[in-house]
Design an enzyme around this catalytic site. Structure first.
Site, mmCIF file in Angstrom:
data_model
loop_
_atom_site.group_PDB
_atom_site.id
_atom_site.type_symbol
_atom_site.label_atom_id
_atom_site.label_comp_id
_atom_site.label_asym_id
_atom_site.label_seq_id
_atom_site.Cartn_x
_atom_site.Cartn_y
_atom_site.Cartn_z
ATOM 1 N N THR A 118 -5.977 -1.536 6.898
ATOM 2 C CA THR A 118 -6.042 -2.995 6.925
ATOM 3 C C THR A 118 -7.482 -3.405 7.242
ATOM 4 O O THR A 118 -7.818 -4.571 7.175
ATOM 5 C CB THR A 118 -5.110 -3.548 8.020
ATOM 6 O OG1 THR A 118 -5.358 -2.824 9.228
ATOM 7 C CG2 THR A 118 -3.650 -3.405 7.643
ATOM 8 N N ARG A 164 6.550 -8.313 1.568
ATOM 9 C CA ARG A 164 7.470 -7.904 2.635
ATOM 10 C C ARG A 164 8.154 -9.131 3.254
ATOM 11 O O ARG A 164 9.351 -9.106 3.532
ATOM 12 C CB ARG A 164 6.735 -7.121 3.727
ATOM 13 C CG ARG A 164 7.619 -6.868 4.958
ATOM 14 C CD ARG A 164 6.987 -5.965 5.981
ATOM 15 N NE ARG A 164 6.881 -4.599 5.517
ATOM 16 C CZ ARG A 164 5.807 -3.845 5.649
ATOM 17 N NH1 ARG A 164 4.726 -4.315 6.246
ATOM 18 N NH2 ARG A 164 5.798 -2.606 5.198
ATOM 19 N N ASP A 182 -1.712 6.564 6.263
ATOM 20 C CA ASP A 182 -1.710 5.136 6.603
ATOM 21 C C ASP A 182 -2.636 4.930 7.809
ATOM 22 O O ASP A 182 -2.813 5.847 8.609
ATOM 23 C CB ASP A 182 -0.271 4.717 6.964
ATOM 24 C CG ASP A 182 -0.057 3.235 6.767
ATOM 25 O OD1 ASP A 182 -0.982 2.540 6.312
ATOM 26 O OD2 ASP A 182 1.057 2.758 7.067
ATOM 27 N N LYS A 216 0.834 -1.213 0.000
ATOM 28 C CA LYS A 216 0.000 0.000 0.000
ATOM 29 C C LYS A 216 0.871 1.266 0.000
ATOM 30 O O LYS A 216 0.631 2.195 -0.766
ATOM 31 C CB LYS A 216 -0.951 -0.010 1.208
ATOM 32 C CG LYS A 216 -1.928 -1.183 1.178
ATOM 33 C CD LYS A 216 -2.901 -1.174 2.320
ATOM 34 C CE LYS A 216 -2.282 -1.370 3.675
ATOM 35 N NZ LYS A 216 -1.584 -2.661 3.842
ATOM 36 N N THR A 217 1.895 1.282 0.854
ATOM 37 C CA THR A 217 2.789 2.454 0.895
ATOM 38 C C THR A 217 3.496 2.602 -0.452
ATOM 39 O O THR A 217 3.626 3.703 -0.996
ATOM 40 C CB THR A 217 3.840 2.281 2.011
ATOM 41 O OG1 THR A 217 3.152 1.983 3.227
ATOM 42 C CG2 THR A 217 4.675 3.530 2.193
#
Ligand SMILES: Nc1ncnc2c1ncn2[C@@H]1O[C@H](COP(=O)(O)OP(=O)(O)OP(=O)(O)O)[C@@H](O)[C@H]1O
Length: 360
Positions: free
Chosen positions: A173, A232, A124, A79-80
């Site tokens: 989330t 990640r 975020d 997302k970032t």
């Protein structure tokens, strides 16, 4: 790029596990180098990429600021990264902050009023913003205006403040926790899915190139299969396997090297770590596969209820190894098979408990 470093620690902080999806300190240091910089470089999420590409191209053609974008999905799915790509594709600067950092409406007003025209504001954990800030955001998103309240009590006055057009990229989330008025103000909403193993293999090859690590296709497949659908985690496992390859071999990553390294780190073939396996083993060996209550299971594992429920169980449920039922936690046939155990009736898959979980 402008990081708002007043942000307090958030729930995206490290959970201390090699296969945890939240970023740890080391991730934060190397992620900048591994982030794709354009939509073309961004692996997977085909539909999101295609739709976003249209939204951004159309805005560019009109010479306008892009619509507000809401990205939802589990931690570590990009997302970032996507928010930075949106800014790069729009050739706009980006400001990064998070919901928990905005406790007062005034904090938000300060950020909004200092944005440049066309700037991307990445928020975020937008579901964790305070209520007054959230209400200020409604007006800012829709009318590019905020009312700044000066003074207190009956003498308080609202001073309207015009804002330059900007693009808000909200990430969460928990999309279900967003109030509908906020959700409705996003022109484009995208849900990010977990990645397929083939996509993670591409992420791993790309990262290996950037880190100058030699890896063969089987080595990448081995790491991808243990990455829990999350880039990640792929990148983190790749770094640990690289260490092993460097110290124990000639530095090149093959399937055998990857399997041996991840055995040392106790990440098994399905991506389960020690905690996940401890929960499954207790459920199977002590409670015959359940049903058993969460509290009892947690005591048996020697962990807090919350750790079992929030850290271990979501992935076990996603993998179809454990079910949460009204009567308690129940193991599935796949759980017996994974640990190489035979269910009590002797029926179903399983073995003698001697399963090679690590494939090393
Ligand atoms: N589609 C992708 N292609 C290549 N690399 C990716 C992709 N998605 C994520 N990554 C890599 O995974 C890492 C984590 O991504 P990112 O920080 O964007 O996740 P996130 O969803 O914002 O996580 P969080 O919710 O914890 O903030 C980054 O290093 C990034 O390079």
């Amino acid at each position: 790029m402008n990081w708002d470093d007043t942000a307090p620690p958030t729930d995206t902080d490290a959970d201390g596990r090699l296969v945890g999806a939240a970023a740890d300190g080391e991730d934060q240091a190397v992620e900048a180098a591994l982030r794709p910089k354009s939509l073309a470089e961004f692996v997977g999420q085909e539909r999101v990429r295609e739709q976003l590409d249209l939204v951004l191209k159309a805005a560019r053609q009109r010479g306008a600021t892009a619509d507000h974008v809401l990205l939802s999905g589990a931690p570590g799915l990009g997302k970032t990264t996507l928010s930075m790509i949106i800014a790069a594709e729009m050739e706009a600067p980006i400001r990064i902050t998070s919901g928990p950092a905005i406790q007062h409406a005034g904090d938000l007003a300060a950020i909004l009023s200092s944005l440049q025209e066309g700037e991307v504001l990445f928020l975020d954990e937008i579901h964790r913003m305070s209520r007054p800030a959230e209400e200020m955001l409604y007006m800012a998103m829709e009318d590019f205006r905020v009312d700044v309240i000066v003074g207190k009590g009956p003498g308080a006055t609202a001073i309207p403040l015009e804002l330059p057009p900007f693009t808000l990229v909200g990430a969460t989330t928990r999309a279900g926790l967003l109030p509908p008025p906020l959700r409705d103000r996003f022109g484009f909403t995208a849900h990010m899915e977990f990645y397929e193993p083939g996509e993670l293999e591409r992420v791993i090859h790309r990262s290996a190139d950037l880190l100058d690590v030699t890896i063969d296709p089987d080595g990448a497949a081995e790491i991808a299969g243990r990455s829990r659908g999350t880039p990640r985690i792929s990148n983190r496992l790749l770094r640990r396997v690289r260490d092993y390859a460097q110290v124990k071999a000639d530095g090149a990553i093959t399937r055998d090297i990857a399997a041996a390294a991840l055995k040392v780190y106790e990440v098994d073939k399905r991506g389960l770590d020690r905690l996940d396996r401890a929960v499954l083993a207790a459920l199977l060996k002590l409670f015959g596969g359940g049903p058993v209550g969460l509290s009892t299971l947690s005591v048996a594992v020697g962990e807090e209820r919350e750790t079992v429920e929030e850290v271990a169980e979501p992935f076990l449920v996603r993998e179809g190894l454990l079910a949460r039922t009204p009567r308690g936690r129940v193991a599935t046939p796949a759980a017996w098979a994974h640990l190489g155990l035979v269910p009590p009736q002797g029926a179903g898959p399983g073995g003698n408990g001697q399963q090679d979980l690590f494939g090393a």
